[in-house]
Design an enzyme around this catalytic site. Structure first.
Site, mmCIF file in Angstrom:
data_model
loop_
_atom_site.group_PDB
_atom_site.id
_atom_site.type_symbol
_atom_site.label_atom_id
_atom_site.label_comp_id
_atom_site.label_asym_id
_atom_site.label_seq_id
_atom_site.Cartn_x
_atom_site.Cartn_y
_atom_site.Cartn_z
ATOM 1 N N HIS A 14 70.364 -35.345 -24.658
ATOM 2 C CA HIS A 14 71.803 -35.500 -24.879
ATOM 3 C C HIS A 14 72.073 -35.616 -26.376
ATOM 4 C CE1 HIS A 14 72.495 -40.163 -25.287
ATOM 5 N NE2 HIS A 14 71.447 -39.794 -25.959
ATOM 6 N N CYS A 33 71.491 -41.226 -32.062
ATOM 7 C CA CYS A 33 71.906 -40.441 -30.885
ATOM 8 C C CYS A 33 72.924 -39.356 -31.253
ATOM 9 C CB CYS A 33 72.458 -41.347 -29.789
ATOM 10 S SG CYS A 33 71.170 -42.018 -28.689
ATOM 11 N N HIS A 39 68.248 -34.841 -28.510
ATOM 12 C CA HIS A 39 67.021 -35.639 -28.377
ATOM 13 C C HIS A 39 66.961 -36.082 -26.927
ATOM 14 C CE1 HIS A 39 70.210 -38.551 -28.960
ATOM 15 N NE2 HIS A 39 69.489 -39.347 -28.179
ATOM 16 N N HIS A 41 65.688 -38.856 -23.641
ATOM 17 C CA HIS A 41 65.370 -40.205 -23.190
ATOM 18 C C HIS A 41 64.657 -40.108 -21.845
ATOM 19 C CE1 HIS A 41 67.769 -42.334 -26.196
ATOM 20 N NE2 HIS A 41 68.715 -41.442 -25.996
ATOM 21 N N ASP A 79 67.365 -34.055 -14.232
ATOM 22 C CA ASP A 79 65.996 -34.125 -14.742
ATOM 23 C C ASP A 79 65.643 -32.869 -15.542
ATOM 24 O OD1 ASP A 79 63.493 -35.298 -15.136
ATOM 25 O OD2 ASP A 79 62.637 -34.276 -13.393
ATOM 26 N N HIS A 80 65.177 -33.092 -16.772
ATOM 27 C CA HIS A 80 64.828 -32.013 -17.694
ATOM 28 C C HIS A 80 66.024 -31.112 -18.011
ATOM 29 C CE1 HIS A 80 60.883 -33.587 -16.895
ATOM 30 N NE2 HIS A 80 60.389 -32.843 -17.879
ATOM 31 N N GLU A 126 68.375 -46.565 -20.597
ATOM 32 C CA GLU A 126 68.208 -45.447 -21.516
ATOM 33 C C GLU A 126 66.951 -45.634 -22.362
ATOM 34 O OE1 GLU A 126 71.437 -43.186 -24.107
ATOM 35 O OE2 GLU A 126 70.605 -44.901 -25.172
HETATM 36 NI NI NI Z 1 70.277 -40.969 -27.180
#
Ligand code: NI
Length: 137
Positions: A14, A33, A39, A41, A79-80, A126
């Protein structure tokens, strides 16, 4: 009334930013972020449901069934994936953990209710230090 929680995990990318803000203001607000090139998580999703005990099974819900619903309704979508771009229920929303938890609640609740039980809490971590909990409106 008894409560039970199932944990599922997913990894997703995200970026937290407002397009109308420059990189400096985004960084001041969202920190790392906000970096432009995304990037990831490793999220942990805790879904707590509540209901009456089934005297025959000793369950409030079959946990395998709950797990399957979470996977079919949420995990397969996130997911992914890139939360900003790929996730239909996050379109037009800032990809914060708070908004993601609310979106997950709204996606999950009808399927949970269809089991004759209620959604109690969506907890989303997160990082190991940050998590949010949403209990509905
Ligand atoms: Ni982040």
């Amino acid at each position: 009334m008894i409560f039970i929680t199932r944990r599922e995990r997913f990894s997703a990318a995200h970026r937290l930013f407002r397009i109308e803000w420059d990189d400096k203001k985004n960084y001041e607000t969202f920190g790392q972020c906000s970096y432009p090139n995304w990037h990831g998580h490793n999220y942990e999703l805790f879904v707590t449901v509540k209901g009456d005990l089934n005297r025959e099974t000793g369950f409030v819900v079959n946990i395998k069934k709950l797990s399957a619903i979470i996977k079919e309704t949420i995990i397969i979508k996130v997911d992914h994936k890139n939360i900003n771009i790929d996730v239909d229920f996050m379109k037009g929303k800032l990809a914060s953990t708070e908004n993601l938890a609310i979106g997950i609640w709204e996606e999950l609740e009808p399927s949970i209710n269809a089991l004759g039980i209620q959604l109690h809490c969506v907890k989303l971590t997160e990082t190991e230090n940050n998590f949010v909990e949403y209990y509905g409106k």
